[in-house]
Scaffold this motif. Structure first.
Motif, mmCIF file in Angstrom:
data_model
loop_
_atom_site.group_PDB
_atom_site.id
_atom_site.type_symbol
_atom_site.label_atom_id
_atom_site.label_comp_id
_atom_site.label_asym_id
_atom_site.label_seq_id
_atom_site.Cartn_x
_atom_site.Cartn_y
_atom_site.Cartn_z
ATOM 1 N N LEU A 111 73.909 54.651 34.406
ATOM 2 C CA LEU A 111 73.009 55.780 34.634
ATOM 3 C C LEU A 111 73.311 56.853 33.584
ATOM 4 O O LEU A 111 74.455 57.001 33.157
ATOM 5 N N TRP A 141 65.230 55.322 45.288
ATOM 6 C CA TRP A 141 65.862 55.147 43.981
ATOM 7 C C TRP A 141 65.822 53.690 43.526
ATOM 8 O O TRP A 141 66.498 53.325 42.555
ATOM 9 N N VAL A 142 65.061 52.868 44.233
ATOM 10 C CA VAL A 142 65.084 51.431 43.922
ATOM 11 C C VAL A 142 64.655 51.169 42.477
ATOM 12 O O VAL A 142 65.266 50.371 41.770
ATOM 13 N N MET A 144 64.956 53.041 39.895
ATOM 14 C CA MET A 144 66.035 53.419 38.970
ATOM 15 C C MET A 144 67.161 52.378 39.018
ATOM 16 O O MET A 144 67.757 52.042 37.998
ATOM 17 N N HIS A 145 67.422 51.850 40.205
ATOM 18 C CA HIS A 145 68.427 50.791 40.315
ATOM 19 C C HIS A 145 68.020 49.584 39.489
ATOM 20 O O HIS A 145 68.812 49.033 38.725
ATOM 21 N N ARG A 146 66.765 49.166 39.618
ATOM 22 C CA ARG A 146 66.301 47.985 38.874
ATOM 23 C C ARG A 146 66.339 48.243 37.369
ATOM 24 O O ARG A 146 66.648 47.362 36.579
ATOM 25 N N PHE A 148 68.407 50.140 35.681
ATOM 26 C CA PHE A 148 69.761 50.190 35.140
ATOM 27 C C PHE A 148 70.642 49.019 35.557
ATOM 28 O O PHE A 148 71.769 48.896 35.095
ATOM 29 N N SER A 149 70.131 48.197 36.463
ATOM 30 C CA SER A 149 70.910 47.042 36.890
ATOM 31 C C SER A 149 71.215 46.154 35.681
ATOM 32 O O SER A 149 70.367 45.960 34.819
ATOM 33 N N GLY A 152 68.738 43.705 35.066
ATOM 34 C CA GLY A 152 67.370 44.197 35.004
ATOM 35 C C GLY A 152 66.634 43.785 33.741
ATOM 36 O O GLY A 152 65.513 43.280 33.793
#
Lengths: 424, 406
Positions: A111, A141-142, A144-146, A148-149, A152
């Motif tokens: 992040l 925040w899903v 944003m998670h995807r 930066f995963s 991803g």
């Protein structure tokens, strides 16, 4: 065991049938090659973010692309896709139903500060990091998670190109791009597939990247003028310039490339790899690991030092890397070394980190195809301890049959690729 | 059993988790009378519980304090587990082997400094010039050594430095699937004769704010003080309880293992990996069917044990449960959820499952149920096949099938 389509070990010969590249010099092989062979630098004073208080203010950022929700993984993905599209168009293979696996080198992104701040702002009562933990419970925040995963970028790029099976995302620091090509070569050599898409991209120049490399004393402090900041092999070199880029290789078994009448741009004739066990950021002082890499690459290709016509160096412009690379080359090539041209693309495009191994391998193939060797620019003060023919400041026209492309990573991961003209 | 000289066999196991330290302790606890449960810390990141590692003496595998100082915990756990695996395989300090040993590490992101991050976001709001503020704080607060601890490939780098594994080194990303791809790559290279000797695994530190926040963003974490078994984490959007873990395996060709007189735990018979939409589409069903078919090809109608790597994430678990039920219709099948006893170690979860599978096959046993669930039937006798599932919390699936040596 060598045949028209198999090498000395009986393995399928691996052909390159598509190449793509994006760097700070531009998008696509044509623009990049024109700039690179005319000695033009893509390095600039950073404008993406404020540089006040930073020791280094120059970088090879890619600022000419339109990116929605700009962040490191978004730019990285765009660079991978653009390079991949160019390579697939050249190969003639489908870019929506690619008939093989995906290997993709991507930076280990986290992040960024804007996102941490957003999490913090979403909290209400706690202090410090605990407010981010509080904030994460307020809002969705899903996405944003995807973004930066770690999985991803590979997930989205695999969907974009319709590659087969599970992709492999990888990082071997500054050797990542070469490792991506290596995984593709190995998969084809063992007969798992006839084609592989090997990508490497890095769009992660942001304040923390610059600060982190700065704190390791890895970056140059010679910011002005920016186009002269990167000085590989020169006496006044003092560090690398961090940069962004994307590189793509479509690899195929030579047999399958010929069967479908594809143009064979080059073959991957050999690969050497060793890990270093000496230090987290420095090569073994005796160079044994890198020397081992060169020897393994030659052995893998069933070649001798006479077969190497040109070295596309790792050549970062840190005092230590360039010295070590020279010493290892000298140990392997000996008296032949002065007659082998060795140049560093990083003098013009900077160090594209995760992408470097692939980006520079693309340029290595272009040297094979055109007989033109890009120079090492900013070579104004020769380093007497590194007596190399660095192709100083101006490109040179020399027909070559085999190029060695080197990549050495922090953490000790070292790879050397040998790329050759198509066998007859 | 003579076997194929190019079989990939497991000859060394290094496992450290919130349950136990070393494979013997794990086997002992997991085959005992009571069903053990891993340590839980429900307070530090409340409402998100995590499983901290058991107490370990890192210096037994990382003797130099200087080396330990250069790492953060995920790297320490991984380097420790890698050392256990090398010792277990009889290869620790064996330079001749280590120089041509190939290292494949599945790694996540590095650890951040919670205090620095917290101070920066807090100070940011009051800063007159946010750009200058950020640069100044980063230049003064970030530690160079922490950057090295943050680079994903530096777990591999540390393993090379501490244990002198130098043949080759690759670091795979991709969360749970990354661990499976690491094992698959070693298996494929050995089967094809490309290499003989591998050290493969992953590590994870669950007790860090940055990863808890990041996983919480996905909506995938379990909340609350009470941590049920992985099959019963219902009523919430998420199910994962992150676990600190280090799991490494020495995998080599049968001919290489036999030539050096190594003990063989088990054989890796198959690794199936894929990814794609989880929407009940034809593509989704085809992926499930492929795993079912591969297990049938390996085991036929003979009894199997399955170690599920499910995190408890509801969507993934729903699909996996259906697949497990299909597998169980074809033969006597006993499923165990490793997340119940170990927690969820992300990249390390599949390697940890393979470690437990290999050890059970060597001991000619399977584990008693870890939980009260229809899938966790009593262990069949004489299980010659154990499969390890790896359904990533949000994407990626794998099935690793191991066979016993006799």
């Amino acid at each position: 065991m060598t045949s028209a389509t198999h090498d000395h070990k009986g393995r399928p010969i691996v052909a390159v049938t598509g190449l793509g590249v994006v760097t700070s010099l531009g998008q696509g092989k044509d623009d990049n090659w024109a700039a690179l062979t005319s000695g033009r630098s893509g390095l600039k004073t950073i404008t993406r973010f404020p540089t006040e208080g930073l020791r280094t203010t120059v970088a090879g950022t890619i600022d000419f692309l339109q990116i929605d929700d700009f962040c490191a993984p978004a730019l990285t993905e765009k660079l991978a896709v653009l390079a991949g599209e160019e390579a697939l168009a050249q190969s003639g293979l489908s870019d929506t139903d690619f008939p093989g696996p995906l290997f993709i080198a991507v930076p280990p992104v986290e992040l960024e500060w804007e996102h941490r701040l957003a999490l913090y702002e979403a909290g209400q009562t706690e202090d410090g990091w605990k407010r981010m933990l509080e904030g994460v419970r307020n809002g969705d925040w899903v996405g944003m998670h995807r973004a930066f995963s770690f999985a991803g970028v590979e997930e989205r790029v695999a969907d974009r190109f319709g590659t087969r099976g599970a992709p492999i995302s990888l990082t071997t620091a500054c050797a990542s791009g070469a490792t991506s090509i290596q995984l593709g070569v190995e998969a084809i050599r063992r007969g798992d597939c006839d084609a592989a898409l090997c990508l490497a991209a890095d769009g992660s120049v942001h304040p923390e990247t610059v600060v982190r490399f700065s704190l390791l004393s890895a970056l140059t402090g010679q910011n002005e003028p920016p186009e002269k900041a990167s000085k590989p092999f020169a006496k006044n070199r003092d560090g690398f310039v961090v940069a962004e880029g994307g590189g793509a290789f479509v690899l195929e078994s030579l047999e399958s490339a010929r069967a479908r009448g594809a143009e064979v741009l080059a073959i991957v004739s050999g690969i050497g790899e060793r890990a270093d066990d000496f230090h987290r950021t420095r090569s073994k002082p005796d160079g044994s690991s890198i020397i081992g890499v060169f020897r393994e690459a030659l052995k893998d290709a069933d070649m001798s030092i006479e077969d190497i016509d040109y070295v596309n160096a790792h050549g970062t412009a840190t005092p230590e890397n360039d010295k070590m690379e020279y010493l290892a080359l000298e140990a392997v090539f000996g008296e032949a070394l002065p007659s082998i041209p060795v140049s560093s693309n990083k003098s013009m495009i900077g160090h594209t980190i995760t992408a470097a191994g692939a980006v520079e391998a693309v340029f290595s193939v272009l040297s094979l195809k055109t007989g033109r060797l890009p120079p090492t620019i900013n070579y104004e003060e020769a380093d007497p301890t590194i007596p190399l023919d660095v192709i100083p400041n101006a490109a040179r026209d020399v027909p070559i049959r085999t190029v060695m492309s080197n990549s050495f990573g922090f953490g000790g991961q070292n790879v050397s690729l040998l790329l050759s003209a198509e066998p007859f | 059993m003579a076997g194929n000289p190019r079989d990939a066999v497991v000859t060394g196991i290094g496992l450290v988790s919130p349950l136990a330290d070393g494979i013997e302790q794990h086997i002992s606890l997991l085959t005992g009378e009571a069903t053990p449960r891993p340590r839980v810390d429900a307070e530090t990141f409340a409402p998100y519980p995590v499983h901290p590692l058991v107490e370990v003496d890192l210096s037994t595998q990382i003797p130099r304090r200087g080396d330990q100082r250069q790492m953060e915990n995920w790297q320490r756990y991984g380097t420790y587990a890698a050392g256990l695996a090398l010792s277990d395989a009889g290869l620790a300090g064996e330079t001749e082997f280590l120089e041509r040993m190939n290292l494949i590490v599945a790694a996540g992101g590095g650890e951040r400094d919670a205090t620095v991050d917290g101070d920066v976001v807090q100070g940011w709001r009051d800063a007159a010039d946010t750009g200058a503020f950020l640069n100044e704080r980063l230049m003064s607060d970030l530690r160079p050594t922490l950057f090295l601890a943050q680079l994903s490939n530096l777990l591999a780098g540390n393993i090379s430095i501490v244990h002198h594994v130098t043949g080759s080194s690759r670091t795979f990303m991709g969360e749970e699937l990354g661990g499976a791809m690491a094992i698959e790559t070693a298996w494929r290279q050995i089967r094809a004769g490309q290499n003989d000797l591998f050290l493969v695994g992953g590590a994870y530190n669950a007790v860090r704010y940055d990863m808890v926040v990041f996983l919480a963003m996905s909506g995938g974490l379990w909340t609350g003080d009470n941590v049920p078994d992985v099959w019963h984490r219902t009523g919430q959007t998420g199910g994962m309880v992150p676990a600190s873990m280090g799991a490494f395996l020495v995998i080599e060709s049968r001919e290489h293992a036999e030539a050096r007189g190594a003990r063989i735990y088990a054989r890796i018979d198959d690794v199936v990996t894929d990814r794609g939409p989880r929407d009940g589409s034809e593509r989704c069903e085809t992926r499930i069917a492929r795993q079912v078919d591969h297990l049938a090809a390996a085991a036929g109608d003979a009894p199997v044990g399955i170690l599920s790597g499910t995190s408890g994430a509801p969507e993934a678990l729903g699909l996996e449960r259906r697949m497990l039920e299909t597998m169980a219709q074809a033969r006597p099948t006993a499923v165990r959820g490793t997340g119940t006893v170990l927690g969820h170690g992300m990249e390390a979860q599949v390697p940890a499952g393979v470690a437990l599978a290999a050890a059970a096959l060597f001991e000619k046993t399977f584990y008693p149920p870890f939980a009260d669930d229809a899938l966790e039937t009593d262990a069949p006798e004489a299980t010659a096949t154990i499969a390890v599932t790896g359904w990533g919390s949000w994407r990626g699936e794998s099935l690793t099938i191991l066979g016993s040596e006799d």
